[in-house]
Design a protein around this motif. Sequence first.
Motif, PDB file in Angstrom:
ATOM      1  N   VAL A  47       0.861  -1.183   0.000  1.00  0.00           N
ATOM      2  CA  VAL A  47       0.000   0.000   0.000  1.00  0.00           C
ATOM      3  C   VAL A  47       0.898   1.235   0.000  1.00  0.00           C
ATOM      4  CG1 VAL A  47      -1.807   1.277   1.203  1.00  0.00           C
ATOM      5  CG2 VAL A  47      -1.784  -1.226   1.285  1.00  0.00           C
ATOM      6  N   ALA A  48       0.759   2.066  -1.033  1.00  0.00           N
ATOM      7  CA  ALA A  48       1.531   3.301  -1.135  1.00  0.00           C
ATOM      8  C   ALA A  48       0.944   4.357  -0.203  1.00  0.00           C
ATOM      9  CB  ALA A  48       1.506   3.816  -2.569  1.00  0.00           C
ATOM     10  N   LEU A  49       1.695   5.414   0.030  1.00  0.00           N
ATOM     11  CA  LEU A  49       1.208   6.508   0.870  1.00  0.00           C
ATOM     12  C   LEU A  49      -0.092   7.104   0.337  1.00  0.00           C
ATOM     13  CD1 LEU A  49       4.503   8.444   1.732  1.00  0.00           C
ATOM     14  CD2 LEU A  49       3.221   6.852   3.175  1.00  0.00           C
ATOM     15  N   CYS A  50      -0.243   7.104  -0.981  1.00  0.00           N
ATOM     16  CA  CYS A  50      -1.448   7.679  -1.594  1.00  0.00           C
ATOM     17  C   CYS A  50      -2.637   6.725  -1.539  1.00  0.00           C
ATOM     18  CB  CYS A  50      -1.168   8.064  -3.038  1.00  0.00           C
ATOM     19  SG  CYS A  50      -0.871   6.644  -4.119  1.00  0.00           S
TER      20      CYS A  50
ATOM     21  N   LYS B 121      -2.697   3.631  -3.142  1.00  0.00           N
ATOM     22  CA  LYS B 121      -2.660   2.638  -4.222  1.00  0.00           C
ATOM     23  C   LYS B 121      -2.139   1.322  -3.670  1.00  0.00           C
ATOM     24  CE  LYS B 121      -0.515   1.329  -8.556  1.00  0.00           C
ATOM     25  NZ  LYS B 121      -1.642   0.648  -9.098  1.00  0.00           N
ATOM     26  N   VAL B 122      -2.813   0.241  -4.052  1.00  0.00           N
ATOM     27  CA  VAL B 122      -2.385  -1.102  -3.666  1.00  0.00           C
ATOM     28  C   VAL B 122      -1.884  -1.786  -4.929  1.00  0.00           C
ATOM     29  CG1 VAL B 122      -3.121  -3.300  -2.697  1.00  0.00           C
ATOM     30  CG2 VAL B 122      -4.123  -1.183  -1.845  1.00  0.00           C
ATOM     31  N   TRP B 123      -0.640  -2.270  -4.890  1.00  0.00           N
ATOM     32  CA  TRP B 123      -0.058  -2.904  -6.062  1.00  0.00           C
ATOM     33  C   TRP B 123       1.073  -3.832  -5.651  1.00  0.00           C
ATOM     34  CZ3 TRP B 123       2.595   0.806  -3.822  1.00  0.00           C
ATOM     35  CH2 TRP B 123       3.932   1.018  -4.104  1.00  0.00           C
ATOM     36  N   VAL B 124       1.483  -4.683  -6.586  1.00  0.00           N
ATOM     37  CA  VAL B 124       2.649  -5.537  -6.384  1.00  0.00           C
ATOM     38  C   VAL B 124       3.766  -4.918  -7.203  1.00  0.00           C
ATOM     39  CG1 VAL B 124       3.636  -7.834  -6.689  1.00  0.00           C
ATOM     40  CG2 VAL B 124       1.226  -7.593  -6.049  1.00  0.00           C
ATOM     41  N   PRO B 125       4.798  -4.369  -6.543  1.00  0.00           N
ATOM     42  CA  PRO B 125       5.893  -3.713  -7.271  1.00  0.00           C
ATOM     43  C   PRO B 125       6.558  -4.696  -8.235  1.00  0.00           C
ATOM     44  CG  PRO B 125       6.037  -3.238  -4.930  1.00  0.00           C
ATOM     45  CD  PRO B 125       4.996  -4.295  -5.098  1.00  0.00           C
TER      46      PRO B 125
END
Length: 92
Positions: free
Chosen positions: A52-55, A57-61
Amino acid sequence: MSTLEPERATGTGTLIEEVPQTSHGDGDHERFAHYADKNKIMESALNGTPVVALCGKVWVPSRDPKKYPVCPLCKEIWEGMDGGDDDKGKGK
């Protein structure tokens, strides 16, 4: 008129068909490198778990974050936290 029958209107009108929203609202997020906890990014690299990014967004880098501009919202949040050292927490 029976309560089981639909109501019928008289006159003319325009039928408006709603188009479903197919975007999940994260299109712009795909164009940026995001700030996230470095430990979570490392864990994701090993296990494939989402981050989970600070903004938000949930993603797999999976991409090189240096190839993308930093997410403006992540950057704004990061700068508002304890000085905002640019070398910490980047991931994409």
